[in-house]
Motif scaffolding. Structure first.
Motif, PDB file in Angstrom:
ATOM      1  N   UNK A  46       1.039  -1.348   0.105  1.00 30.71           N
ATOM      2  CA  UNK A  46       0.179   0.010   0.000  1.00 30.71           C
ATOM      3  C   UNK A  46       0.734   1.206   0.024  1.00 30.71           C
ATOM      4  N   UNK A  47       1.957   1.297   0.795  1.00 31.19           N
ATOM      5  CA  UNK A  47       2.710   2.329   0.844  1.00 31.19           C
ATOM      6  C   UNK A  47       3.424   2.580  -0.332  1.00 31.19           C
ATOM      7  N   UNK A 101      -4.207   8.909  -0.816  1.00 27.53           N
ATOM      8  CA  UNK A 101      -3.775   7.501  -0.591  1.00 27.53           C
ATOM      9  C   UNK A 101      -3.266   7.195   0.883  1.00 27.53           C
ATOM     10  N   UNK A 102      -2.551   8.002   1.440  1.00 25.87           N
ATOM     11  CA  UNK A 102      -1.685   7.936   2.654  1.00 25.87           C
ATOM     12  C   UNK A 102      -2.643   8.052   3.701  1.00 25.87           C
ATOM     13  N   UNK A 122      -7.660  -1.332   1.578  1.00 25.83           N
ATOM     14  CA  UNK A 122      -6.649  -2.582   1.498  1.00 25.83           C
ATOM     15  C   UNK A 122      -5.300  -2.226   0.673  1.00 25.83           C
ATOM     16  N   UNK A 123      -4.223  -2.693   1.234  1.00 27.17           N
ATOM     17  CA  UNK A 123      -3.008  -2.218   0.656  1.00 27.17           C
ATOM     18  C   UNK A 123      -2.812  -2.799  -0.855  1.00 27.17           C
ATOM     19  N   UNK A 124      -3.414  -3.879  -1.166  1.00 27.27           N
ATOM     20  CA  UNK A 124      -3.507  -4.296  -2.361  1.00 27.27           C
ATOM     21  C   UNK A 124      -4.256  -3.352  -3.559  1.00 27.27           C
ATOM     22  N   UNK A 125      -5.280  -2.886  -3.014  1.00 25.69           N
ATOM     23  CA  UNK A 125      -6.070  -1.898  -3.679  1.00 25.69           C
ATOM     24  C   UNK A 125      -5.346  -0.568  -3.732  1.00 25.69           C
ATOM     25  N   UNK A 126      -4.704  -0.134  -2.841  1.00 30.74           N
ATOM     26  CA  UNK A 126      -4.041   1.034  -2.721  1.00 30.74           C
ATOM     27  C   UNK A 126      -2.851   0.938  -3.993  1.00 30.74           C
ATOM     28  N   UNK A 127      -2.123  -0.146  -3.957  1.00 32.81           N
ATOM     29  CA  UNK A 127      -1.123  -0.479  -4.798  1.00 32.81           C
ATOM     30  C   UNK A 127      -1.818  -0.338  -6.273  1.00 32.81           C
TER      31      UNK A 127
END
Length: 142
Positions: A5-6, A70-71, A76-81
Motif C-alpha cells: 500500500x505504501x 492514498x496515505x 486495503x494495501x493491494x487496492x492502494x497499490x
C-alpha cells in the motif's frame, strides 16, 4: 502487505512526475524550435508558447494530491497499490499526450500567430484524462 500500500502511494507520484517530465521535454523542445524560427524570420517570438511547454507539469500535482489521499486512506494495501499504479500510468500517458499536443500547438502558433484558443482546447482535453484518473481514484478510495 502494508508495504504494498505504501509503495502504491509512492508510485502514483513517481509515475505521474515521470510523465510530466517527458511531456515538458516534448513540448518545450517544440516551443524553443518555434521561437528560433520566429527569430530567424525577424518575427516576434510569442511568449504564450510557455503555456504549451508547461502544461504537462500539472500531472505531477495530481499525482501528489492522489498520493496524499492514498496515505490517509484505510483501503486495503493491494487496492492502494493497484490504484497508485494504474492512476500513475493514466496521468503519465496524459502528460505525454499533452506534451505532444502542446508541441503541435507551439509549432502552429509560432508559424501562423493564430489559433491559440483552438490549440489550448486540445491540450486541455489531454489534461482531462489525468483529472478524471485523480478524481475517480479519490472517490474509489472513499
Amino acid at each position: 502487505m502494508e508495504f504494498l500500500g505504501q509503495f502504491g502511494c509512492a508510485i502514483v507520484m513517481g509515475i505521474a512526475a515521470l510523465g510530466s517530465a517527458i511531456g515538458i521535454m516534448i513540448s518545450g523542445q517544440a516551443a524553443i524550435g518555434s521561437w528560433k524560427r520566429c527569430y530567424m524570420a525577424n518575427k516576434p517570438a510569442p511568449f504564450i508558447l510557455t503555456v504549451f511547454a508547461g502544461a504537462p507539469l500539472t500531472q505531477t500535482i495530481y499525482g501528489f494530491l492522489l498520493m496524499q489521499t492514498m496515505m490517509g486512506s484505510s483501503a486495503a494495501p493491494g487496492f492502494k497499490f493497484g490504484v497508485g499504479l494504474m492512476s500513475g500510468i493514466a496521468m503519465c500517458a496524459s502528460a505525454i499526450a499533452q506534451g505532444k499536443a502542446g508541441a503541435s500547438g507551439s509549432d502552429a502558433l509560432g508559424e501562423t500567430g493564430k489559433g491559440f484558443s483552438q490549440y489550448i482546447m486540445v491540450v486541455g482535453l489531454c489534461e482531462t484524462v489525468a483529472l478524471f484518473a485523480m478524481v475517480f481514484s479519490m472517490v474509489a478510495l472513499g
